[in-house]
Design an enzyme around this catalytic site. Structure first.
Site, PDB file in Angstrom:
ATOM      1  N   LYS A   1       0.869  -1.181   0.000  1.00  0.00           N
ATOM      2  CA  LYS A   1       0.000   0.000   0.000  1.00  0.00           C
ATOM      3  C   LYS A   1       0.901   1.224   0.000  1.00  0.00           C
ATOM      4  O   LYS A   1       1.967   1.206   0.625  1.00  0.00           O
ATOM      5  CB  LYS A   1      -0.870   0.037   1.257  1.00  0.00           C
ATOM      6  CG  LYS A   1      -1.961  -1.019   1.277  1.00  0.00           C
ATOM      7  CD  LYS A   1      -2.826  -0.832   2.516  1.00  0.00           C
ATOM      8  CE  LYS A   1      -3.891  -1.908   2.582  1.00  0.00           C
ATOM      9  NZ  LYS A   1      -4.687  -1.817   3.812  1.00  0.00           N
TER      10      LYS A   1
ATOM     11  N   HIS B   1       0.472   6.201   3.449  1.00  0.00           N
ATOM     12  CA  HIS B   1      -0.632   7.129   3.657  1.00  0.00           C
ATOM     13  C   HIS B   1      -0.196   8.262   4.588  1.00  0.00           C
ATOM     14  O   HIS B   1       0.664   8.073   5.437  1.00  0.00           O
ATOM     15  CB  HIS B   1      -1.812   6.363   4.259  1.00  0.00           C
ATOM     16  CG  HIS B   1      -3.102   7.110   4.206  1.00  0.00           C
ATOM     17  ND1 HIS B   1      -3.450   8.026   5.158  1.00  0.00           N
ATOM     18  CD2 HIS B   1      -4.105   7.095   3.306  1.00  0.00           C
ATOM     19  CE1 HIS B   1      -4.641   8.534   4.852  1.00  0.00           C
ATOM     20  NE2 HIS B   1      -5.052   7.978   3.735  1.00  0.00           N
TER      21      HIS B   1
ATOM     22  N   HIS C   1       0.290   7.710   8.275  1.00  0.00           N
ATOM     23  CA  HIS C   1       1.504   7.082   8.826  1.00  0.00           C
ATOM     24  C   HIS C   1       2.561   8.117   9.205  1.00  0.00           C
ATOM     25  O   HIS C   1       3.555   7.785   9.845  1.00  0.00           O
ATOM     26  CB  HIS C   1       2.114   6.109   7.804  1.00  0.00           C
ATOM     27  CG  HIS C   1       1.319   4.854   7.640  1.00  0.00           C
ATOM     28  ND1 HIS C   1       0.656   4.549   6.488  1.00  0.00           N
ATOM     29  CD2 HIS C   1       1.070   3.849   8.509  1.00  0.00           C
ATOM     30  CE1 HIS C   1       0.031   3.390   6.650  1.00  0.00           C
ATOM     31  NE2 HIS C   1       0.263   2.952   7.864  1.00  0.00           N
TER      32      HIS C   1
END
Length: 579
Positions: free
Chosen positions: A139, A142, A145
């Site tokens: 992923k 983001h 994070h």
């Protein structure tokens, strides 16, 4: 140098109260400065002496304060002692204050200022393992994070600066049912060519697509469960695809970490502990801690009454492990491998219950060191959107911060000619992100505001960087004013004394930060320092002053710059010399 004054006052108190002077060291605190008025330098709250049994806990507090103040006498260090409301105030000889405070900034050890304080003698030293960032592989990184990454980095930097041996660990979410979904989904929606061109973007698209499909397609859910079972049983085709996803992700993440100025000593992950997780389950079984629920899952009963009113699931009904099973295995393995004295997990507050259960089960297994494990939770960031307003990936946020900072720098007349303006804009933009995040309590959610974050005048990361660059410029232009010995009587103006008195608080601020692991104490200290420096820039010119005055002021600015530099580095900010 605050230690010299604390020790002198503590000795005075020790003699008056017939106690060891050591008991007073931590009770004394430096008084925050005020721009327009002279204030005492140290204070001692009487309640501290009452709670420690040195003074009676009953009786009139003010009377006790005045009685004790009357017993203490001034000397060459303390020139005035007075009783305030419940506190005793100590005013230090100003010339001695200047002499002792500017002394450390004359040599090569000025970067150690405040770090050898006796306030730290009760802090736990040894090996600290900090687990932070910990995104899920396959992923994109983001924006959410960002908080775990920069908070964990601050804690690791702080612990290291105070003499701990720090192990920085990134514990990747690289196992679990989501990889069943991704593995099954890649077979149907994946494209190897797109994976080469833009790997994480393509995996993100596949993940979105397969989740959408799984919502109404039971076959897809079953395919996902089947793929994860293949992973747990080490079937080569599934493992090969998973390894490819993991390598791609770590490569991409390292690029983002480099931009943030963050590094890790160990890249670990849930996958490292899949086999050990089964061993933990067997251990729980042998200790009689494992129960079977009505749904066929394996659980640990955590209820005080043993009535299964509060349980933690450690195995699914099909025998596959969960996040907590792997976390238990990871904690035990880390203790064996690294022999840490404390372990700190940095994740958002939604995981508070998970860590409470984790520590409870570790203790139930007889691991007393679980008491030295700590979860540092943080709140959510609201409103962190780029101009397009879509899902916010961290690289988009970093690009946006750099672009906006570059634009601001080009609009500002005082901007210097820079060799690499993009690199400077990047560092300043990241410091703005960090300071906006760190100004309040970590547990609070906060609203992200691009405009406020990038202001050069307010209490922002840009203001810190601007002050640092301005100090570097002043020191470079006046290099000839550097001297081994300076006359302390030339720094007795209110503006100079305010800076030096403020620097007295640096070790206290670091001590407070080490106790509660909150960066806001250091942020507020550095912002206040920058305001005091801005005033000194106007009122204490180096250029054009007589040689001895210039030398004394140069030393003052050098000391302020040194503390600002070191404080920024602990926060995870790379100071810039020009902007």
């Amino acid at each position: 140098m605050a230690c010299f004054f604390r020790r002198s006052i503590a000795a005075k108190l020790g003699r008056a109260l017939q106690q060891s002077e050591d008991v007073f060291i931590n009770a004394l605190s430096a008084v925050p400065v005020f721009k327009k008025q002279s204030s005492p330098v140290f204070k001692l709250p009487i309640t501290v002496l009452q709670s420690s049994g040195i003074l009676p806990s009953t009786g009139d507090i003010q009377q006790q304060t005045e009685n004790l103040a009357h017993q203490l006498h001034q000397d060459s260090v303390v020139e005035e002692i007075s009783a305030g409301p419940g506190v005793i105030n100590f005013k230090i000889n100003r010339k001695l204050l200047v002499q002792k405070m500017v002394e450390p900034f004359g040599g090569e050890e000025d970067d150690k200022f405040g770090l050898n304080s006796e306030l730290f003698k009760d802090l736990k030293r040894g090996t600290t393992l900090v687990e932070y960032s910990s995104p899920n592989i396959a992923k994109k990184f983001h924006a959410g994070h960002l908080r775990s990454t920069i908070i964990g980095n601050f804690i690791a930097n702080l612990k290291q600066s105070l003499g701990n041996n720090v192990i920085r660990m990134n514990y990747l979410g690289d196992w679990g049912m989501q990889f069943g979904l991704l593995g099954a989904g890649f077979g149907q929606f994946g494209c190897k060519e797109k994976l080469k061109q833009n790997p994480l973007q393509h995996l993100f698209e596949v993940y979105v697509e397969v989740n959408r499909e799984a919502e109404h397609n039971e076959d897809m859910k079953e395919a996902a469960r089947d793929f994860f079972r293949q992973l747990e049983h080490h079937e080569s085709e599934a493992v090969s695809l998973w390894k490819q996803f993991r390598e791609i992700t770590v490569d991409e993440y390292q690029h983002v970490y480099k931009r943030l100025g963050v590094h890790f000593d160990v890249y670990s992950g849930e996958s490292f502990h899949q086999d050990q997780a089964q061993t933990v389950v067997q251990l729980l079984q042998s200790r009689g801690l494992l129960k079977t629920s009505e749904r066929g899952t394996s659980v640990v009963d955590l209820s005080p009454a043993g009535d299964m009113s509060s349980v933690c699931t450690v195995l699914r009904s099909d025998g596959t492990t969960l996040y907590i099973t792997r976390d238990l295995a990871a904690a035990i393995d880390r203790k064996e491998r690294f022999q840490f004295d404390e372990m700190i997990y940095v994740t958002d507050k939604s995981q508070a219950n998970h860590f409470q259960q984790l520590f409870q089960i570790l203790l139930a297994l007889g691991h007393s060191w679980a008491d030295r494990c700590q979860h540092v939770p943080f709140g959510l960031v609201r409103g962190m959107k780029t101009r397009s307003g879509e899902v916010v990936f961290l690289e988009d946020v970093l690009d946006e911060a750099r672009a906006r900072m570059l634009h601001n720098m080009r609009q500002t007349k005082t901007t210097k000619e820079l060799e690499n303006p993009e690199d400077t804009a990047e560092k300043v933009g990241i410091s703005a992100l960090i300071i906006q995040d760190f100004k309040g309590p970590l547990l609070s959610d906060y609203k992200f505001d691009w405009e406020r974050m990038l202001q050069a005048q307010g209490d922002t990361g840009v203001f810190l960087q601007y002050t640092h660059a301005r100090l570097c410029s002043l020191l470079e232009r006046n290099e000839g004013a550097q001297a081994d010995v300076v006359d302390p009587s030339l720094l007795l103006e209110h503006t100079s004394l305010n800076i030096l008195q403020h620097l007295l608080r640096y070790d206290e601020v670091l001590c407070q930060s080490a106790q509660d692991l909150q960066p806001r104490h250091l942020v507020n200290f550095l912002l206040k320092l920058c305001h005091l420096i801005a005033l000194a820039h106007r009122e204490l010119p180096v250029k054009g002053s007589s040689q001895d005055v210039a030398q004394a002021r140069f030393r003052l600015f050098r000391g302020a710059c040194s503390v600002l530099t070191n404080g920024m580095k602990i926060l995870g900010i790379t100071p810039v010399d020009k902007m």
